[in-house]
Each structure stands twice: as structure tokens, then as C-alpha cells.
Design a protein around this motif. Structure first.
Motif, short mmCIF file in Angstrom:
data_model
loop_
_atom_site.label_atom_id
_atom_site.label_comp_id
_atom_site.label_asym_id
_atom_site.label_seq_id
_atom_site.Cartn_x
_atom_site.Cartn_y
_atom_site.Cartn_z
N THR A 77 1.08 2.29 -3.52
CA THR A 77 -0.21 2.86 -3.91
C THR A 77 -0.35 4.28 -3.38
OG1 THR A 77 -1.22 0.66 -3.90
CG2 THR A 77 -2.72 2.56 -3.74
N VAL B 188 0.83 -1.20 0.00
CA VAL B 188 0.00 0.00 0.00
C VAL B 188 0.87 1.26 0.00
CG1 VAL B 188 -0.31 0.38 2.49
CG2 VAL B 188 -2.15 0.97 0.91
N GLU C 73 1.95 6.79 -5.19
CA GLU C 73 1.43 7.14 -6.52
C GLU C 73 0.18 8.00 -6.43
OE1 GLU C 73 0.92 3.30 -8.33
OE2 GLU C 73 3.09 3.05 -8.64
N ARG C 74 -0.68 7.68 -5.49
CA ARG C 74 -1.97 8.37 -5.36
C ARG C 74 -1.82 9.77 -4.76
NH1 ARG C 74 -6.67 4.87 -4.47
NH2 ARG C 74 -8.50 6.19 -4.48
#
Length: 160
Positions: free
Chosen positions: A152, A149, A155-156
Motif C-alpha cells: 500500500t 501495508v 503504491e501510495r
């Protein structure tokens, strides 16, 4: 002592024992006598902060409600950590973000939608946001760590 342990930061937690609030569908109640007996007085918190300062240790704090954030602000803490359980408490997030100090958002136990909402609540008010991935289980089994995560989130939430 802090040099031996290589400590440069510590955290206090502050909550008002008699605060009760519905947060989404979760009811948070801190009304029992045991918790009230463990609650630090203002002078106790100040003593902890002063001791940390004398040792060269930054002392940030986790408020669990708005009144606790106000107490911590009077103590001039350099920043705030939002506990995983507070991530969905949007009024608390707005209140703490409005203090204008760095905010560390703990994301354990939340969904990505919860994290999105928290970030969307804090960032327009205060760009000084860092995220902390954690689990809500201590100690956590390796299988529960979900370290992917981190990619994730990187990147988010580019730039955090």
C-alpha cells in the motif's frame, strides 16, 4: 568490532527532559527525574558520534523535540529518524525537514491519514524522505506485523 557485527549504521535518541507539548490529543511529558538523570550531555552525544565515526559507522539520530533537533544539528548528524510517536508532531516534522538532511519516517502506530499528513508536511520542505514500516509492539506477534501495508505504501508514495 563493527566489521564482525556487520554494522554500518547506528541511531541515537535525543530528547529534552523538561519539554512538555500537546500533540493533537496526546500529551507528551518528559519531566520526571529518572528521565532527566538518563539524558545525555552534549559531550556524551559527541563521544558516541565520534566513536561511531572512528568505527566507520554512520550515526543518525531521533529528536523528540525541536531543541533536541537543534542539538543534533550542532553535532552534524548525517540524518534524522522521526519516531512513530513524533509522526503527528507537525511542528517537529517541519523543523527537522528544514535541516535539509535525509529523514526516515517511522510509521508504527499511526493511521494512513497520519502517514499522509506527515509525508505532506515533510516533502515540500525536504525531498530526502524514506519511510520505515514498524509496529509499536516489541516483540511483535506475527499477526501484528501487517506487512501488506508495504505494498500500500509503495503504491501510495511512489518515488519514496
Amino acid at each position: 568490532m563493527s566489521e564482525l557485527a556487520q554494522i554500518d549504521t547506528t541511531e541515537l535518541e535525543e530528547r529534552t527532559a523538561l519539554v512538555t507539548r500537546a500533540v493533537d490529543s496526546l500529551m507528551v511529558r518528559n519531566v520526571d527525574e529518572h528521565k532527566a538523570a538518563l539524558e545525555f550531555e552534549y559531550s556524551d552525544l559527541l563521544e558516541c558520534i565520534n566513536a561511531a565515526d572512528c568505527a566507520g559507522i554512520a550515526c543518525f539520530a531521533t529528536p523528540f523535540d525541536e531543541s533536541s533537533a537543534d542539538v543534533l544539528e550542532r553535532l552534524e548528524v548525517p540524518g534524522y529518524k522521526i519516531a512513530s510517536g513524533g509522526m503527528t508532531d507537525l511542528p517537529l516534522l517541519r523543523h527537522v525537514a528544514g535541516k535539509g538532511k535525509p529523514v526516515i519516517l517511522s510509521t508504527g502506530g499511526g493511521t494512513m491519514a497520519d502517514v499522509d499528513r506527515a509525508v505532506e508536511t515533510i516533502l515540500p520542505i525536504n525531498p530526502q524522505l524514506a519511510m520505515l514500516h514498524c509496529t509499536a509492539t516489541y516483540p511483535a506477534a506475527f499477526e501484528e506485523l501487517n506487512l501488506r501495508v508495504l505494498t500500500t505504501m509503495r503504491e501510495r508514495f511512489q518515488g519514496l
